[in-house]
Design a protein around this motif. Structure first.
Motif, PDB file in Angstrom:
ATOM      1  N   ARG A 100      83.176   6.550 -14.813  1.00 16.88           N
ATOM      2  CA  ARG A 100      82.482   5.734 -13.800  1.00 16.88           C
ATOM      3  C   ARG A 100      83.442   4.714 -13.181  1.00 16.88           C
ATOM      4  NH1 ARG A 100      77.555   5.238 -11.605  1.00 16.88           N
ATOM      5  NH2 ARG A 100      76.621   3.184 -11.278  1.00 16.88           N
ATOM      6  N   ASP A 101      84.295   4.138 -14.019  1.00 15.80           N
ATOM      7  CA  ASP A 101      85.261   3.151 -13.519  1.00 15.80           C
ATOM      8  C   ASP A 101      86.172   3.790 -12.469  1.00 15.80           C
ATOM      9  OD1 ASP A 101      86.181   0.470 -13.753  1.00 15.80           O
ATOM     10  OD2 ASP A 101      87.957   1.155 -14.817  1.00 15.80           O
ATOM     11  N   ILE A 102      86.624   5.007 -12.752  1.00 19.58           N
ATOM     12  CA  ILE A 102      87.524   5.717 -11.831  1.00 19.58           C
ATOM     13  C   ILE A 102      86.798   5.984 -10.507  1.00 19.58           C
ATOM     14  CG2 ILE A 102      88.649   7.960 -11.431  1.00 19.58           C
ATOM     15  CD1 ILE A 102      89.194   7.964 -14.542  1.00 19.58           C
ATOM     16  N   ALA A 120      85.980   4.267  -4.533  1.00 23.03           N
ATOM     17  CA  ALA A 120      85.230   3.623  -3.444  1.00 23.03           C
ATOM     18  C   ALA A 120      85.920   2.315  -3.033  1.00 23.03           C
ATOM     19  CB  ALA A 120      83.793   3.360  -3.886  1.00 23.03           C
ATOM     20  N   ASN A 121      86.392   1.558  -4.027  1.00 22.71           N
ATOM     21  CA  ASN A 121      87.043   0.283  -3.717  1.00 22.71           C
ATOM     22  C   ASN A 121      88.391   0.486  -3.016  1.00 22.71           C
ATOM     23  OD1 ASN A 121      84.977  -1.333  -4.617  1.00 22.71           O
ATOM     24  ND2 ASN A 121      85.758  -1.471  -6.714  1.00 22.71           N
ATOM     25  N   ARG A 142      91.511   0.817 -13.350  1.00 16.98           N
ATOM     26  CA  ARG A 142      91.308  -0.549 -13.862  1.00 16.98           C
ATOM     27  C   ARG A 142      91.977  -1.572 -12.945  1.00 16.98           C
ATOM     28  NH1 ARG A 142      88.839  -3.441 -15.444  1.00 16.98           N
ATOM     29  NH2 ARG A 142      87.285  -2.194 -14.448  1.00 16.98           N
ATOM     30  N   LYS A 143      93.209  -1.240 -12.528  1.00 18.14           N
ATOM     31  CA  LYS A 143      93.951  -2.203 -11.689  1.00 18.14           C
ATOM     32  C   LYS A 143      93.254  -2.382 -10.346  1.00 18.14           C
ATOM     33  CE  LYS A 143      98.603  -1.823 -13.557  1.00 18.14           C
ATOM     34  NZ  LYS A 143      99.915  -1.174 -13.368  1.00 18.14           N
ATOM     35  N   ILE A 144      92.784  -1.270  -9.762  1.00 11.34           N
ATOM     36  CA  ILE A 144      92.114  -1.364  -8.451  1.00 11.34           C
ATOM     37  C   ILE A 144      90.848  -2.211  -8.586  1.00 11.34           C
ATOM     38  CG2 ILE A 144      90.846  -0.057  -6.688  1.00 11.34           C
ATOM     39  CD1 ILE A 144      92.845   2.295  -7.382  1.00 11.34           C
ATOM     40  N   ASN A 145      90.040  -1.903  -9.585  1.00 12.43           N
ATOM     41  CA  ASN A 145      88.776  -2.649  -9.718  1.00 12.43           C
ATOM     42  C   ASN A 145      89.027  -4.125 -10.043  1.00 12.43           C
ATOM     43  OD1 ASN A 145      87.203  -0.478  -9.018  1.00 12.43           O
ATOM     44  ND2 ASN A 145      86.976   0.248 -11.125  1.00 12.43           N
ATOM     45  N   ASP A 146      90.046  -4.374 -10.854  1.00 15.74           N
ATOM     46  CA  ASP A 146      90.377  -5.771 -11.172  1.00 15.74           C
ATOM     47  C   ASP A 146      90.941  -6.521  -9.971  1.00 15.74           C
ATOM     48  OD1 ASP A 146      89.453  -5.795 -13.721  1.00 15.74           O
ATOM     49  OD2 ASP A 146      91.406  -5.744 -14.713  1.00 15.74           O
ATOM     50  N   SER A 147      91.420  -5.780  -8.968  1.00 17.01           N
ATOM     51  CA  SER A 147      92.010  -6.459  -7.801  1.00 17.01           C
ATOM     52  C   SER A 147      90.938  -6.899  -6.800  1.00 17.01           C
ATOM     53  CB  SER A 147      92.995  -5.523  -7.083  1.00 17.01           C
ATOM     54  OG  SER A 147      92.283  -4.533  -6.340  1.00 17.01           O
ATOM     55  N   MET A 148      89.720  -6.428  -6.970  1.00 15.93           N
ATOM     56  CA  MET A 148      88.696  -6.664  -5.940  1.00 15.93           C
ATOM     57  C   MET A 148      88.296  -8.137  -5.775  1.00 15.93           C
ATOM     58  SD  MET A 148      88.555  -3.926  -4.360  1.00 15.93           S
ATOM     59  CE  MET A 148      87.269  -4.230  -3.150  1.00 15.93           C
ATOM     60  N   PRO A 149      88.111  -8.904  -6.867  1.00 17.19           N
ATOM     61  CA  PRO A 149      87.754 -10.322  -6.658  1.00 17.19           C
ATOM     62  C   PRO A 149      88.800 -11.055  -5.811  1.00 17.19           C
ATOM     63  CG  PRO A 149      87.336  -9.689  -8.922  1.00 17.19           C
ATOM     64  CD  PRO A 149      88.058  -8.534  -8.300  1.00 17.19           C
ATOM     65  N   GLU A 150      90.072 -10.759  -6.062  1.00 18.48           N
ATOM     66  CA  GLU A 150      91.154 -11.369  -5.269  1.00 18.48           C
ATOM     67  C   GLU A 150      91.062 -10.907  -3.806  1.00 18.48           C
ATOM     68  OE1 GLU A 150      94.629 -12.381  -7.206  1.00 18.48           O
ATOM     69  OE2 GLU A 150      94.889 -13.611  -5.397  1.00 18.48           O
TER      70      GLU A 150
END
Ligand code: SAJ
Length: 408
Positions: free
Chosen positions: A210-212, A217-218, A280-288
């Motif tokens: 699901r994360d992938i 999408a992000n 993980r890196k892409i999803n973690d980059s979204m708040p920034e």
């Protein structure tokens, strides 16, 4: 069945599971080391809100569920304690699990089954749990181990407890069948029997999947921004393909599951879990990324102080009160790193003050801001769309229908 079940850890998974078993007539004691939580449950008050949980609680109480701060001598233990991970090497911190199993070994009798429901990295049960059990069994105890990872989603917990398929990993068929019979008291889905390591891996693999998909999408958000294309229109069209189902972009991935479990694969299989790591890196980059969008909009519209900006939503997703690892908290952390403060925050589900400049009244919140950033798509904001007409909005969840709204 007259077996006694002791559910260890009464959090988001343990409590609904304990209540569900009791509501189906099983003899259940729920144990948690947090005495305040136990006292609250003994007083008949739930410790968190969830659709349909009150009804299940009521019938569990009618059937005599007990709550205790101490471990009980039971036939079956279901362990649902937290399993965090080391921020540095991404490996599991099994301390709560180890403590729970040690405590069980101190009180349990003969021919007992310990079911681990907590999400664990593949191999954890062999590495941390089995040695404790082996050290204590043999003399006069036979202890069987099972891994039955949970799959329920906050907001739909009760429905999913009943209807989801489940996986049960055990060392032998008889033990697996015994636990399958216990879960079958409430679970109407298929219950697959397998070995413990496959069960451990299945859970982590499901959440990484699901994360992938969310990461894809992000990533499209960023590509579409560069290409000058509306990402939502693009996804809508692509999803007309019979074998394409792109998920919904958002301000990041929160919760204690999807933003955590994939790290177990990265930590345990460095160099092999490459897509998992990239996601993980892409999803973690979204708040920034959201922060950068806020700054862009502020600049374009001459909003020169951050205290005229308000974040709507603190929870990790809509219509729940769970704030663990939420994109909003990630964004606030990011702001702190940039030494920026003053942004306003409101969430109808978060009653306690947990961040600076937090509001508990929607009308007062929107009065004090010029730019509203929708971080969570709670039903409340959809219902209050008439109050948003004069506000500038950055809608990270694509829920407000209007031409004047900025998107990711
Ligand atoms: N999100 C998006 N876009 C989407 C879907 C989700 O940005 O299209 C975000 C959400 O807003 C949230 C995060 O991802 O911040 C995770 O939300 P979620 O609804 O996808 O999942 P969780 O964390 O609530 O529950 C997941 C579920 N796992 C899978 O769907 C594979 C659930 O079945 C598990 O039981 C749970 O993790 C768990 O406890 O492991």
């Amino acid at each position: 069945m007259s077996e006694l079940i002791n559910v260890i850890g009464l959090g988001y998974i343990g409590l609904p599971t304990a209540l569900m078993l009791a509501s189906r007539g099983m003899k259940v004691v729920g144990t948690d080391l947090d005495i305040n939580k136990i006292e609250q449950l003994q007083r008949g008050k739930l410790t968190f809100a969830e659709d349909g949980l009150e009804e299940v609680f009521k019938s569990a109480k009618d059937n005599g569920i007990q709550f205790s701060a101490s471990y009980e001598k039971a036939d079956i233990y279901i362990v649902a304690v937290p399993t965090p991970f080391h921020k540095s090497n991404k490996k599991i911190i099994a301390d709560y699990l180890i403590l729970a199993v040690q405590n069980i070994m101190c009180v349990c009798g003969e021919n007992v089954i310990i079911v681990v429901e907590s999400t664990v990295s593949p191999g954890t049960i062999d590495m941390f749990v089995r040695p404790i059990v082996n050290a204590g069994s043999g003399k006069n105890k036979t202890i069987h181990l099972v891994h039955a990872p949970e799959r329920i989603i906050p907001g739909k917990m009760i429905n999913e407890l009943i209807h989801n398929n489940r996986t049960i990993g055990a060392d032998d068929i008889e033990t697996g069948q015994r636990i399958k019979a216990v879960y079958s008291t409430f679970c109407k889905g298929d219950i697959e029997l397998t070995d413990i390591k496959t069960a451990e891996m299945s859970k982590v693999v499901e959440n990484a999947y699901r994360d992938i998909n969310i990461a894809y999408a992000n990533e499209l958000v960023k590509i579409c921004k560069a290409a000058g294309i509306d990402v939502y229109e693009l996804i809508r069209i692509a999803n007309k393909h019979p074998r394409v189902h792109i998920l919904t972009p958002g301000p990041g991935v929160g919760g204690h599951c999807i933003s955590v479990d994939p790290w177990f694969l990265v930590g345990d299989y460095p160099g092999l879990a490459n897509i998992v790591l990239a996601a993980r890196k892409i999803n973690d980059s979204m708040p920034e990324y959201v922060l950068a969008r806020i700054s862009e909009i502020m600049e374009q519209h001459n909003i020169d102080t951050i205290d005229r900006v308000g974040l709507y939503g603190l929870t990790y997703k809509e219509n729940v009160d769970d704030i663990r690892e939420s994109p909003t908290l990630q964004l606030l952390k990011c702001m702190k790193r940039h030494l920026a403060r003053g942004i306003r925050v409101y969430d109808p589900y978060v009653k306690k003050d947990i961040v600076e400049n937090q509001y508990h009244n929607f009308d007062m919140f929107i009065q004090d801001i010029d730019l509203l950033v929708i971080m969570v798509g709670h039903d409340e904001i959809r219902d209050k769309s008439d109050k948003l007409e004069n506000l500038m909005i950055l809608d990270t969840r694509n829920i407000v229908v209007s031409n004047n709204v900025f998107k990711l």
